[in-house]
Scaffold this motif. Structure first.
Motif, PDB file in Angstrom:
ATOM      1  N   GLU A 180       0.827  -1.198   0.000  1.00 12.92           N
ATOM      2  CA  GLU A 180       0.000   0.000   0.000  1.00 12.92           C
ATOM      3  C   GLU A 180       0.868   1.258   0.000  1.00 12.92           C
ATOM      4  N   GLU A 181       2.001   1.213   0.713  1.00 16.59           N
ATOM      5  CA  GLU A 181       2.886   2.369   0.768  1.00 16.59           C
ATOM      6  C   GLU A 181       3.654   2.488  -0.549  1.00 16.59           C
ATOM      7  N   ILE A 182       3.941   3.724  -0.946  1.00 21.77           N
ATOM      8  CA  ILE A 182       4.735   3.943  -2.161  1.00 21.77           C
ATOM      9  C   ILE A 182       6.108   3.292  -1.974  1.00 21.77           C
ATOM     10  N   THR A 183       6.433   2.362  -2.860  1.00 21.09           N
ATOM     11  CA  THR A 183       7.664   1.578  -2.704  1.00 21.09           C
ATOM     12  C   THR A 183       8.356   1.405  -4.051  1.00 21.09           C
ATOM     13  N   LEU A 184       9.665   1.547  -4.047  1.00 21.32           N
ATOM     14  CA  LEU A 184      10.467   1.344  -5.248  1.00 21.32           C
ATOM     15  C   LEU A 184      11.503   0.251  -4.978  1.00 21.32           C
ATOM     16  N   PHE A 185      11.704  -0.608  -5.976  1.00 18.61           N
ATOM     17  CA  PHE A 185      12.775  -1.606  -5.903  1.00 18.61           C
ATOM     18  C   PHE A 185      13.899  -1.107  -6.804  1.00 18.61           C
ATOM     19  N   VAL A 186      15.035  -0.777  -6.207  1.00 15.76           N
ATOM     20  CA  VAL A 186      16.117  -0.114  -6.938  1.00 15.76           C
ATOM     21  C   VAL A 186      17.300  -1.061  -7.111  1.00 15.76           C
ATOM     22  N   TYR A 187      17.794  -1.137  -8.338  1.00 18.29           N
ATOM     23  CA  TYR A 187      18.941  -1.972  -8.653  1.00 18.29           C
ATOM     24  C   TYR A 187      20.199  -1.120  -8.778  1.00 18.29           C
ATOM     25  N   ASN A 188      21.230  -1.498  -8.017  1.00 21.99           N
ATOM     26  CA  ASN A 188      22.542  -0.863  -8.156  1.00 21.99           C
ATOM     27  C   ASN A 188      22.506   0.645  -7.884  1.00 21.99           C
ATOM     28  N   ASN A 189      21.521   1.089  -7.117  1.00 20.82           N
ATOM     29  CA  ASN A 189      21.364   2.499  -6.750  1.00 20.82           C
ATOM     30  C   ASN A 189      21.132   3.424  -7.943  1.00 20.82           C
ATOM     31  N   THR A 190      20.836   2.868  -9.111  1.00 25.15           N
ATOM     32  CA  THR A 190      20.716   3.710 -10.311  1.00 25.15           C
ATOM     33  C   THR A 190      19.451   3.450 -11.125  1.00 25.15           C
ATOM     34  N   THR A 191      18.861   2.256 -10.986  1.00 25.41           N
ATOM     35  CA  THR A 191      17.742   1.876 -11.849  1.00 25.41           C
ATOM     36  C   THR A 191      16.561   1.394 -11.032  1.00 25.41           C
ATOM     37  N   VAL A 192      15.381   1.951 -11.303  1.00 28.17           N
ATOM     38  CA  VAL A 192      14.157   1.498 -10.637  1.00 28.17           C
ATOM     39  C   VAL A 192      13.634   0.287 -11.396  1.00 28.17           C
ATOM     40  N   LEU A 193      13.695  -0.888 -10.753  1.00 26.00           N
ATOM     41  CA  LEU A 193      13.220  -2.112 -11.394  1.00 26.00           C
ATOM     42  C   LEU A 193      11.700  -2.203 -11.343  1.00 26.00           C
ATOM     43  N   HIS A 194      11.151  -1.978 -10.156  1.00 24.89           N
ATOM     44  CA  HIS A 194       9.705  -2.072  -9.969  1.00 24.89           C
ATOM     45  C   HIS A 194       9.246  -0.938  -9.066  1.00 24.89           C
ATOM     46  N   SER A 195       8.018  -0.517  -9.270  1.00 21.72           N
ATOM     47  CA  SER A 195       7.432   0.531  -8.439  1.00 21.72           C
ATOM     48  C   SER A 195       5.921   0.356  -8.437  1.00 21.72           C
ATOM     49  N   ASN A 196       5.289   0.733  -7.330  1.00 16.17           N
ATOM     50  CA  ASN A 196       3.824   0.657  -7.269  1.00 16.17           C
ATOM     51  C   ASN A 196       3.194   2.033  -7.450  1.00 16.17           C
ATOM     52  N   THR A 197       3.953   2.963  -8.020  1.00 17.09           N
ATOM     53  CA  THR A 197       3.420   4.293  -8.312  1.00 17.09           C
ATOM     54  C   THR A 197       4.125   4.901  -9.510  1.00 17.09           C
ATOM     55  N   GLU A 198       3.418   5.726 -10.228  1.00 11.02           N
ATOM     56  CA  GLU A 198       4.033   6.450 -11.345  1.00 11.02           C
ATOM     57  C   GLU A 198       4.178   7.929 -11.005  1.00 11.02           C
ATOM     58  N   ASP A 199       3.754   8.290  -9.810  1.00  7.74           N
ATOM     59  CA  ASP A 199       3.755   9.705  -9.420  1.00  7.74           C
ATOM     60  C   ASP A 199       5.031  10.143  -8.703  1.00  7.74           C
ATOM     61  N   ALA A 200       5.806   9.183  -8.216  1.00 10.31           N
ATOM     62  CA  ALA A 200       7.006   9.536  -7.453  1.00 10.31           C
ATOM     63  C   ALA A 200       8.079  10.131  -8.363  1.00 10.31           C
ATOM     64  N   ASP A 201       8.862  11.019  -7.799  1.00 10.13           N
ATOM     65  CA  ASP A 201       9.988  11.615  -8.519  1.00 10.13           C
ATOM     66  C   ASP A 201      11.182  10.666  -8.391  1.00 10.13           C
ATOM     67  N   TYR A 202      11.341   9.776  -9.376  1.00  7.99           N
ATOM     68  CA  TYR A 202      12.383   8.759  -9.304  1.00  7.99           C
ATOM     69  C   TYR A 202      13.769   9.377  -9.190  1.00  7.99           C
ATOM     70  N   GLU A 203      14.020  10.413  -9.957  1.00  9.50           N
ATOM     71  CA  GLU A 203      15.356  11.027  -9.952  1.00  9.50           C
ATOM     72  C   GLU A 203      15.705  11.566  -8.569  1.00  9.50           C
ATOM     73  N   GLU A 204      14.741  12.205  -7.923  1.00  9.47           N
ATOM     74  CA  GLU A 204      14.997  12.752  -6.593  1.00  9.47           C
ATOM     75  C   GLU A 204      15.238  11.642  -5.583  1.00  9.47           C
ATOM     76  N   ILE A 205      14.426  10.585  -5.678  1.00  4.55           N
ATOM     77  CA  ILE A 205      14.567   9.452  -4.752  1.00  4.55           C
ATOM     78  C   ILE A 205      15.931   8.787  -4.927  1.00  4.55           C
ATOM     79  N   LEU A 206      16.335   8.570  -6.175  1.00  5.34           N
ATOM     80  CA  LEU A 206      17.641   7.945  -6.431  1.00  5.34           C
ATOM     81  C   LEU A 206      18.774   8.824  -5.927  1.00  5.34           C
ATOM     82  N   GLU A 207      18.607  10.132  -6.071  1.00  2.00           N
ATOM     83  CA  GLU A 207      19.618  11.073  -5.569  1.00  2.00           C
ATOM     84  C   GLU A 207      19.743  10.964  -4.050  1.00  2.00           C
TER      85      GLU A 207
END
Length: 208
Positions: A180-207
Motif C-alpha cells: 500500500e505504501e509507495i515503494t520502489l525496488f532499486v537496482y545498483n542504486n541507479t535503476t528502478v526495477l519495480h514501483s507501485n506508483t508512477e507519481d514519485a519523482d524517481y530522480e529525486e529518490i535515487l539522488e
C-alpha cells in the motif's frame, strides 16, 4: 495543562512515528531477505553446473546428426530438474556453447556472433568464472529481469560455455506492487526495477 497536553501529544506522536518506521523497515527487510535468498539459490546452482560432465560432453561432441543431439538432450535432465524444483526462484537456465554442431533448444544455444556481442556475455568472459549480475530484457518474452552470467569450465579448466540464469520476475515485482505504501525496488542504486506508483519523482529518490 496546555503545556502538558502539547508535551504528551508530541511524545506520543514521536513514539507512533518511530513504531511505524520500525514496522515498515521490518517489512522491507523481509522482502530484501527473500530476494537475497533467490540470489543465493541462483549462485549455488551456477556453481553446481561449473564442472558438470554431461554439459562438457554436449559442449565438446561433434554431432553428425540431429538424432544424436536429441539423444543427449533427452539423457540430460539436470537443468529441467532445477527448474522444476526451484520454479519460484528461477525463470530459465541457458547454456551458451561454442559447439556449432548443436541444435539450439530451450537449454543449450550456440554462441554465435550476435550472442558474443551481448554485454552480459562479454562481461562474464572477462570475469573468468566469477558471477556477473545484470538487469536485462529477455529476448524471447521481452520482460526485464535480474540474471546471473558465469563462464563454465571443465575439470581441466578448459572453457566450455557461459551459463545464464534468469530470476523469476515475481520474486522482485509482486512484493512491491502489492504494498500500500509507495515503494520502489532499486537496482545498483541507479535503476528502478519495480514501483507501485508512477507519481514519485524517481530522480529525486535515487539522488537521496
Amino acid at each position: 495543562m496546555l503545556l502538558a497536553d502539547v508535551y504528551m501529544y508530541t511524545s506520543v506522536r514521536s513514539v507512533m512515528i518511530q513504531q511505524e518506521k520500525e514496522a515498515l523497515r521490518d517489512e522491507l527487510s523481509r522482502i530484501a531477505d527473500s530476494v537475497s535468498e533467490s540470489i543465493g539459490v541462483i549462485e549455488d546452482i551456477s556453481k553446481r553446473l561449473y564442472f558438470d560432465e554431461s554439459i562438457e560432453h554436449i559442449a565438446f561432441t561433434s554431432y553428425e546428426s540431429y538424432e544424436e543431439v536429441l539423444e543427449d538432450y533427452r539423457n540430460y535432465d539436470t537443468i529441467a530438474n532445477y527448474l522444476r524444483y526451484y520454479y519460484q526462484e528461477i525463470a530459465s537456465i541457458t547454456i551458451y556453447t561454442y559447439n556449432s554442431t548443436l541444435s539450439n533448444n530451450e537449454y543449450f544455444v550456440y554462441a554465435d556472433a550476435e550472442v558474443k556481442k551481448d554485454p552480459g556475455y562479454t562481461e562474464a568472459l572477462r570475469r573468468e568464472g566469477g558471477s556477473y549480475w545484470s538487469y536485462d530484457e529477455d529476448t524471447i518474452t521481452g520482460k526485464r529481469s535480474l540474471k546471473l552470467s558465469r563462464v563454465l569450465y571443465t575439470a581441466e579448466m578448459e572453457r566450455m560455455g557461459v551459463v545464464v540464469i534468469d530470476m523469476q520476475n515475481k520474486r522482485t515485482e509482486l512484493p512491491i506492487t502489492e504494498r500500500e505504501e509507495i515503494t520502489l525496488f532499486v537496482y545498483n542504486n541507479t535503476t528502478v526495477l519495480h514501483s507501485n506508483t508512477e507519481d514519485a519523482d524517481y530522480e529525486e529518490i535515487l539522488e537521496l
